[in-house]
Design a protein around this motif. Structure first.
Motif, PDB file in Angstrom:
ATOM      1  N   HIS A 114       1.030  -1.105   0.325  1.00 27.72           N
ATOM      2  CA  HIS A 114      -0.041  -0.045   0.073  1.00 27.72           C
ATOM      3  C   HIS A 114       0.679   1.273   0.321  1.00 27.72           C
ATOM      4  O   HIS A 114       2.187   1.249   0.775  1.00 27.72           O
ATOM      5  N   VAL A 115       0.563   1.805  -0.641  1.00 21.90           N
ATOM      6  CA  VAL A 115       1.531   3.267  -1.378  1.00 21.90           C
ATOM      7  C   VAL A 115       0.684   4.557  -0.726  1.00 21.90           C
ATOM      8  O   VAL A 115      -0.337   4.758  -2.442  1.00 21.90           O
ATOM      9  N   THR A 116       0.899   5.927  -0.513  1.00 28.03           N
ATOM     10  CA  THR A 116       0.336   6.582  -0.678  1.00 28.03           C
ATOM     11  C   THR A 116       0.798   7.682  -1.211  1.00 28.03           C
ATOM     12  O   THR A 116       2.282   8.080  -0.666  1.00 28.03           O
ATOM     13  N   LEU A 117       0.746   8.606  -2.114  1.00 32.19           N
ATOM     14  CA  LEU A 117       1.562   9.675  -2.548  1.00 32.19           C
ATOM     15  C   LEU A 117       0.717  10.394  -2.083  1.00 32.19           C
ATOM     16  O   LEU A 117      -0.208  11.011  -1.764  1.00 32.19           O
ATOM     17  N   ALA A 118       1.588  12.187  -1.953  1.00 30.80           N
ATOM     18  CA  ALA A 118       1.619  13.164  -0.740  1.00 30.80           C
ATOM     19  C   ALA A 118       2.395  14.324  -1.895  1.00 30.80           C
ATOM     20  O   ALA A 118       3.675  14.188  -1.301  1.00 30.80           O
ATOM     21  N   GLY A 119       1.366  15.223  -1.846  1.00 37.11           N
ATOM     22  CA  GLY A 119       2.229  16.843  -2.193  1.00 37.11           C
ATOM     23  C   GLY A 119       1.998  16.423  -4.226  1.00 37.11           C
ATOM     24  O   GLY A 119       1.444  16.196  -4.227  1.00 37.11           O
ATOM     25  N   GLU A 120       3.227  17.112  -4.530  1.00 39.95           N
ATOM     26  CA  GLU A 120       3.653  17.091  -5.658  1.00 39.95           C
ATOM     27  C   GLU A 120       4.983  16.581  -6.639  1.00 39.95           C
ATOM     28  O   GLU A 120       5.446  16.293  -6.512  1.00 39.95           O
ATOM     29  N   LEU A 121       4.014  15.659  -7.379  1.00 41.07           N
ATOM     30  CA  LEU A 121       4.675  14.653  -7.994  1.00 41.07           C
ATOM     31  C   LEU A 121       5.279  14.839  -9.928  1.00 41.07           C
ATOM     32  O   LEU A 121       4.149  15.835 -10.263  1.00 41.07           O
ATOM     33  N   ASP A 122       6.383  15.880  -9.731  1.00 36.62           N
ATOM     34  CA  ASP A 122       6.623  17.062 -11.157  1.00 36.62           C
ATOM     35  C   ASP A 122       7.822  16.409 -11.024  1.00 36.62           C
ATOM     36  O   ASP A 122       9.055  15.264 -10.753  1.00 36.62           O
ATOM     37  N   LEU A 123       8.788  17.340 -11.824  1.00 38.43           N
ATOM     38  CA  LEU A 123      10.199  17.102 -13.010  1.00 38.43           C
ATOM     39  C   LEU A 123      10.841  17.048 -10.897  1.00 38.43           C
ATOM     40  O   LEU A 123      12.301  16.198 -11.678  1.00 38.43           O
ATOM     41  N   ASP A 124      11.053  17.554 -10.046  1.00 36.62           N
ATOM     42  CA  ASP A 124      11.358  17.892  -8.964  1.00 36.62           C
ATOM     43  C   ASP A 124      12.101  16.113  -8.681  1.00 36.62           C
ATOM     44  O   ASP A 124      12.625  15.637  -7.505  1.00 36.62           O
ATOM     45  N   THR A 125      10.760  15.185  -8.363  1.00 38.06           N
ATOM     46  CA  THR A 125      10.408  13.782  -7.443  1.00 38.06           C
ATOM     47  C   THR A 125      10.683  13.085  -8.688  1.00 38.06           C
ATOM     48  O   THR A 125      10.423  11.930  -8.613  1.00 38.06           O
ATOM     49  N   ARG A 126      11.332  13.224  -9.784  1.00 42.82           N
ATOM     50  CA  ARG A 126      10.800  12.242 -10.794  1.00 42.82           C
ATOM     51  C   ARG A 126      11.736  10.571 -10.458  1.00 42.82           C
ATOM     52  O   ARG A 126      11.146   9.421 -10.985  1.00 42.82           O
ATOM     53  N   SER A 127      12.235  10.935  -9.618  1.00 38.55           N
ATOM     54  CA  SER A 127      13.098   9.563  -8.731  1.00 38.55           C
ATOM     55  C   SER A 127      12.374   8.740  -7.926  1.00 38.55           C
ATOM     56  O   SER A 127      12.864   7.941  -7.435  1.00 38.55           O
ATOM     57  N   ALA A 128      11.082   9.329  -7.450  1.00 38.20           N
ATOM     58  CA  ALA A 128      10.870   9.381  -6.151  1.00 38.20           C
ATOM     59  C   ALA A 128      10.226   7.646  -6.645  1.00 38.20           C
ATOM     60  O   ALA A 128       9.920   6.836  -4.865  1.00 38.20           O
ATOM     61  N   LEU A 129      10.012   7.525  -7.519  1.00 35.37           N
ATOM     62  CA  LEU A 129       8.772   6.299  -7.200  1.00 35.37           C
ATOM     63  C   LEU A 129       9.860   4.831  -7.080  1.00 35.37           C
ATOM     64  O   LEU A 129       9.294   3.728  -7.372  1.00 35.37           O
ATOM     65  N   ASP A 130      10.901   5.328  -7.596  1.00 36.00           N
ATOM     66  CA  ASP A 130      12.125   4.361  -7.438  1.00 36.00           C
ATOM     67  C   ASP A 130      12.560   3.572  -5.711  1.00 36.00           C
ATOM     68  O   ASP A 130      12.019   2.289  -6.439  1.00 36.00           O
ATOM     69  N   ASP A 131      11.447   3.970  -5.109  1.00 32.20           N
ATOM     70  CA  ASP A 131      11.780   3.583  -4.495  1.00 32.20           C
ATOM     71  C   ASP A 131      10.707   2.963  -3.770  1.00 32.20           C
ATOM     72  O   ASP A 131      10.391   1.376  -2.802  1.00 32.20           O
ATOM     73  N   VAL A 132       9.647   2.591  -4.995  1.00 36.47           N
ATOM     74  CA  VAL A 132       8.166   1.822  -4.593  1.00 36.47           C
ATOM     75  C   VAL A 132       8.774   0.830  -4.831  1.00 36.47           C
ATOM     76  O   VAL A 132       8.957  -0.592  -5.046  1.00 36.47           O
ATOM     77  N   GLN A 133       8.944   0.605  -6.106  1.00 35.88           N
ATOM     78  CA  GLN A 133       9.730  -0.869  -6.904  1.00 35.88           C
ATOM     79  C   GLN A 133      10.814  -1.360  -5.783  1.00 35.88           C
ATOM     80  O   GLN A 133      10.101  -2.168  -6.007  1.00 35.88           O
ATOM     81  N   ALA A 134      11.472  -0.369  -4.674  1.00 36.69           N
ATOM     82  CA  ALA A 134      12.434  -1.248  -4.171  1.00 36.69           C
ATOM     83  C   ALA A 134      12.180  -1.799  -3.833  1.00 36.69           C
ATOM     84  O   ALA A 134      12.490  -2.923  -3.012  1.00 36.69           O
ATOM     85  N   ALA A 135      10.624  -1.626  -3.001  1.00 36.67           N
ATOM     86  CA  ALA A 135       9.515  -2.453  -1.985  1.00 36.67           C
ATOM     87  C   ALA A 135       9.703  -3.602  -2.199  1.00 36.67           C
ATOM     88  O   ALA A 135       8.811  -4.178  -1.552  1.00 36.67           O
ATOM     89  N   PHE A 136       8.989  -3.527  -3.919  1.00 38.07           N
ATOM     90  CA  PHE A 136       8.303  -5.649  -3.762  1.00 38.07           C
ATOM     91  C   PHE A 136       9.353  -6.219  -3.468  1.00 38.07           C
ATOM     92  O   PHE A 136      10.924  -6.199  -3.509  1.00 38.07           O
ATOM     93  N   GLY A 137       8.901  -7.202  -3.012  1.00 38.52           N
ATOM     94  CA  GLY A 137       9.523  -8.768  -2.816  1.00 38.52           C
ATOM     95  C   GLY A 137       8.240  -9.971  -2.931  1.00 38.52           C
ATOM     96  O   GLY A 137       7.934  -9.551  -3.617  1.00 38.52           O
ATOM     97  N   ASP A 138       9.594 -10.627  -2.000  1.00 37.78           N
ATOM     98  CA  ASP A 138       8.606 -12.071  -2.545  1.00 37.78           C
ATOM     99  C   ASP A 138       7.355 -12.572  -2.030  1.00 37.78           C
ATOM    100  O   ASP A 138       7.283 -11.670  -0.878  1.00 37.78           O
ATOM    101  N   GLY A 139       5.980 -12.606  -2.756  1.00 41.04           N
ATOM    102  CA  GLY A 139       4.872 -12.629  -2.168  1.00 41.04           C
ATOM    103  C   GLY A 139       4.603 -11.876  -2.432  1.00 41.04           C
ATOM    104  O   GLY A 139       3.142 -11.192  -2.497  1.00 41.04           O
ATOM    105  N   VAL A 140       4.899  -9.903  -3.095  1.00 41.08           N
ATOM    106  CA  VAL A 140       3.738  -9.118  -2.992  1.00 41.08           C
ATOM    107  C   VAL A 140       3.082  -9.356  -4.555  1.00 41.08           C
ATOM    108  O   VAL A 140       3.628  -9.748  -5.420  1.00 41.08           O
ATOM    109  N   ALA A 141       1.506  -9.079  -4.476  1.00 40.32           N
ATOM    110  CA  ALA A 141       0.316  -9.897  -4.987  1.00 40.32           C
ATOM    111  C   ALA A 141       0.059  -8.146  -6.220  1.00 40.32           C
ATOM    112  O   ALA A 141      -0.517  -8.069  -7.385  1.00 40.32           O
ATOM    113  N   VAL A 142      -0.216  -7.376  -4.811  1.00 39.36           N
ATOM    114  CA  VAL A 142      -1.253  -6.377  -4.994  1.00 39.36           C
ATOM    115  C   VAL A 142      -0.537  -4.711  -4.399  1.00 39.36           C
ATOM    116  O   VAL A 142       0.152  -4.797  -4.149  1.00 39.36           O
ATOM    117  N   LEU A 143      -0.128  -3.650  -5.367  1.00 43.09           N
ATOM    118  CA  LEU A 143       0.239  -2.084  -4.608  1.00 43.09           C
ATOM    119  C   LEU A 143      -1.076  -1.679  -5.155  1.00 43.09           C
ATOM    120  O   LEU A 143      -1.635  -1.677  -6.649  1.00 43.09           O
TER     121      LEU A 143
END
Length: 142
Positions: free
Chosen positions: A17-46
């Motif tokens: 479960h991911v909650t995004l807050a604020g402004e997702l724009d050019l300045d924060t373009r790499s922020a979603l990389d952390d979400v993919q890094a959180a994928f682990g074994d057994g994740v079935a739903v994002l």
């Protein structure tokens, strides 16, 4: 110029479960990389809760679409909900740029992965799961 943006990632069994807050724009373009890094074994739903995402530009939209495609490519159901007015408008404007094909048939909307309902995501991944099981069973029979 640095803008306020944060991501909260929680895992509940097979659901990320991911909650995004604020402004997702050019300045924060790499922020979603952390979400993919959180994928682990057994994740079935994002699940992405957009209730606190006040603004998204085209760069943010592109990064979010890439996350949805990578998630889907790994066989993980992706859906986003609680869209706020400005990000929702950006999705609608983007989709409006793709008129029907020459035969009057609607084209696939580029943001459709971000607009899927939980039911849509479940149906598509249930079908994918059935095909995966069939393929595994046929390999065992050989």
């Amino acid at each position: 110029m640095e803008r306020d943006f944060s991501i909260t990632v929680r895992r509940y069994g097979p659901t990320l479960h991911v909650t995004l807050a604020g402004e997702l724009d050019l300045d924060t373009r790499s922020a979603l990389d952390d979400v993919q890094a959180a994928f682990g074994d057994g994740v079935a739903v994002l699940c992405c809760d957009m209730v606190h995402l006040a603004f998204m530009d085209v760069t943010g939209l592109h990064r979010l679409l890439n996350l949805a495609r990578r998630t889907d490519g790994r066989g993980i159901a992706f859906f986003a909900y609680n869209w706020q007015r400005q990000p929702r408008r950006l999705l609608d404007l983007t989709d409006s740029l793709y008129p029907p094909d020459g035969h009057g048939e609607p084209r696939s909307k580029p943001t459709s992965m971000l607009s899927r309902t939980l039911r849509d995501a479940a149906v598509s991944h249930r079908a994918t799961g059935v095909e995966t099981v069939r393929a595994a069973l046929s390999r065992r029979r050989m």
